[in-house]
Motif scaffolding. Sequence first.
Motif, PDB file in Angstrom:
ATOM      1  N   SER A   1       0.864  -1.200   0.000  1.00  0.00           N
ATOM      2  CA  SER A   1       0.000   0.000   0.000  1.00  0.00           C
ATOM      3  C   SER A   1       0.892   1.240   0.000  1.00  0.00           C
ATOM      4  CB  SER A   1      -0.889   0.005   1.243  1.00  0.00           C
ATOM      5  OG  SER A   1      -1.692  -1.142   1.259  1.00  0.00           O
TER       6      SER A   1
ATOM      7  N   ASP B   1      -8.273  -9.292  -1.461  1.00  0.00           N
ATOM      8  CA  ASP B   1      -7.297  -8.192  -1.361  1.00  0.00           C
ATOM      9  C   ASP B   1      -7.989  -6.852  -1.601  1.00  0.00           C
ATOM     10  OD1 ASP B   1      -5.179  -9.862  -0.799  1.00  0.00           O
ATOM     11  OD2 ASP B   1      -4.438  -9.940  -2.863  1.00  0.00           O
TER      12      ASP B   1
ATOM     13  N   LEU C   1      -0.519   4.812   0.853  1.00  0.00           N
ATOM     14  CA  LEU C   1      -0.801   4.906   2.289  1.00  0.00           C
ATOM     15  C   LEU C   1       0.489   5.063   3.095  1.00  0.00           C
ATOM     16  CD1 LEU C   1      -3.570   2.398   3.378  1.00  0.00           C
ATOM     17  CD2 LEU C   1      -3.501   4.867   3.715  1.00  0.00           C
TER      18      LEU C   1
ATOM     19  N   ARG D   1     -10.410  -5.990   1.293  1.00  0.00           N
ATOM     20  CA  ARG D   1      -9.654  -5.604   2.483  1.00  0.00           C
ATOM     21  C   ARG D   1      -9.159  -4.157   2.346  1.00  0.00           C
ATOM     22  NH1 ARG D   1      -5.386  -8.740   2.099  1.00  0.00           N
ATOM     23  NH2 ARG D   1      -6.564 -10.619   2.506  1.00  0.00           N
ATOM     24  N   GLU D   2      -8.665  -3.827   1.161  1.00  0.00           N
ATOM     25  CA  GLU D   2      -8.144  -2.472   0.955  1.00  0.00           C
ATOM     26  C   GLU D   2      -9.270  -1.439   1.057  1.00  0.00           C
ATOM     27  OE1 GLU D   2      -6.255  -1.619  -2.813  1.00  0.00           O
ATOM     28  OE2 GLU D   2      -5.592   0.348  -2.083  1.00  0.00           O
TER      29      GLU D   2
ATOM     30  N   ALA E   1     -12.114  -1.723   2.686  1.00  0.00           N
ATOM     31  CA  ALA E   1     -12.578  -1.635   4.075  1.00  0.00           C
ATOM     32  C   ALA E   1     -11.589  -0.833   4.915  1.00  0.00           C
ATOM     33  CB  ALA E   1     -12.748  -3.042   4.654  1.00  0.00           C
ATOM     34  N   PHE E   2     -10.293  -1.076   4.680  1.00  0.00           N
ATOM     35  CA  PHE E   2      -9.275  -0.353   5.451  1.00  0.00           C
ATOM     36  C   PHE E   2      -9.316   1.142   5.129  1.00  0.00           C
ATOM     37  CE2 PHE E   2      -5.122   1.388   6.416  1.00  0.00           C
ATOM     38  CZ  PHE E   2      -4.934   0.920   7.713  1.00  0.00           C
ATOM     39  N   MET E   3      -9.422   1.468   3.843  1.00  0.00           N
ATOM     40  CA  MET E   3      -9.431   2.880   3.440  1.00  0.00           C
ATOM     41  C   MET E   3     -10.659   3.606   3.999  1.00  0.00           C
ATOM     42  SD  MET E   3      -6.732   3.824   1.904  1.00  0.00           S
ATOM     43  CE  MET E   3      -7.270   5.444   1.358  1.00  0.00           C
ATOM     44  N   ARG E   4     -11.793   2.896   4.032  1.00  0.00           N
ATOM     45  CA  ARG E   4     -13.023   3.482   4.582  1.00  0.00           C
ATOM     46  C   ARG E   4     -12.795   3.877   6.054  1.00  0.00           C
ATOM     47  NH1 ARG E   4     -16.228  -0.683   3.408  1.00  0.00           N
ATOM     48  NH2 ARG E   4     -16.831  -0.073   1.322  1.00  0.00           N
ATOM     49  N   GLU E   5     -12.139   3.002   6.788  1.00  0.00           N
ATOM     50  CA  GLU E   5     -11.843   3.270   8.201  1.00  0.00           C
ATOM     51  C   GLU E   5     -10.769   4.335   8.357  1.00  0.00           C
ATOM     52  OE1 GLU E   5     -13.112   1.904  11.168  1.00  0.00           O
ATOM     53  OE2 GLU E   5     -14.665   1.292   9.756  1.00  0.00           O
ATOM     54  N   ARG E   6      -9.719   4.206   7.545  1.00  0.00           N
ATOM     55  CA  ARG E   6      -8.572   5.127   7.650  1.00  0.00           C
ATOM     56  C   ARG E   6      -9.002   6.561   7.362  1.00  0.00           C
ATOM     57  NH1 ARG E   6      -5.554   8.264   8.377  1.00  0.00           N
ATOM     58  NH2 ARG E   6      -3.293   8.395   8.263  1.00  0.00           N
TER      59      ARG E   6
END
Length: 313
Positions: free
Chosen positions: A168, A296, A171, A299-300, A302-307
């Motif tokens: 990433s 993959d 990020l 996951r990316e 979902a992570f970006m939504r949270e980040r």
Amino acid sequence: MATNIKKLPDIEQVLSGNGACGGCPSTMALRAVGKALGENAIMLLTPSCAVASMGMTPRLGYNWPAMNICFATAGASASGVVQALEILKEKGRLEGEVPTVFNWVGDGGTYDIGFQALSAAAERNENIIHFCYNNEAYSNTGVQRSGATPRNSFTTTTPTGKKQAKKSMALLMLEHRIPYVATATVAYPGDLYDKVMKAKSLPGTKYIEILSPCYLGWGFDMEETVSMSRLAVQSGAWLLWEAEHGKIEFSSPTSGLIEGKSKRKPLTEYLQGQSRFTRMLKGADADQRIAEIEEDIEREMAFMRERAQITLI
Ligand SMILES: Cc1ncc(C[n+]2csc(CCOP(=O)(O)OP(=O)(O)O)c2C)c(N)n1
Ligand code: SF4
Ligand SMILES: [Mg+2]
């Protein structure tokens, strides 16, 4: 709303007669970047397709002073150029506006071999723009894997498919707390142009990564470069976003996918258009391999939504 392609300035910094493949996404992206940067800039390039196709002085294919530097050194070399310009300005030996210093570097030169120098430049917040045109492989030397190559993709060094997910990188750059990080791709030139304009206006280190579908490495017909780039975004395989002073905003059409207002195009449509994937998707484990790529991506996202809920600078 992004600037309409018809409204982009007429200025051309990529000159005709350069040696890139027809439909080369890196060269296409550089045209849009040039329209935003204008003439007053200094370009640094590490070994790559962009160097192999630029020609030789005085017949340079790019209309900027351009420096070919060692593979690992983009961050350090650009820092040196910026410092030299500042000293010249201080001593009154440089008139007018100080040129924008920018790196035009592939994913190999950014994710892998150039990472250390780039990270150090970002930590010092050097006044540079680092562009990574990401064709997801070492294309110039025959399509070897890089840290940007997605899982289950064929390259000449991953003949049975890459086993790892891609890094990433954007990020990672964001976590350096630099003033601006953005992702873009050639199917959305107005979005790319706007992001470069923003980067140009901010002091400090700026990082812009441009997904650049390479017909040769990915295995599709060269006239499909732009549609492949669009499909990457519509399927969620590439997310468009920017972060000014640490605040992440998703760009259209990724914003609709992240907010659940629009649906992703089927991933198989994206994968089946590229021989780097289709040759891996023939055996009994094809469904499992597709599922791994799907995971993959999910996951990316979902992570970006949270980040995006956190602003750190
Ligand atoms: C130190 C060093 N190692 C290896 C090379 C050989 N080399 C030249 S270009 C290149 C690939 C660059 O890949 P990338 O940065 O992704 O750019 P692309 O070719 O995809 O445009 C390599 C490995 C080199 N020039 N210098
Ligand atoms: S191999 Fe790919 S990135 Fe390199 S010049 Fe050709 S189209 Fe562009
Ligand atoms: Mg590359």
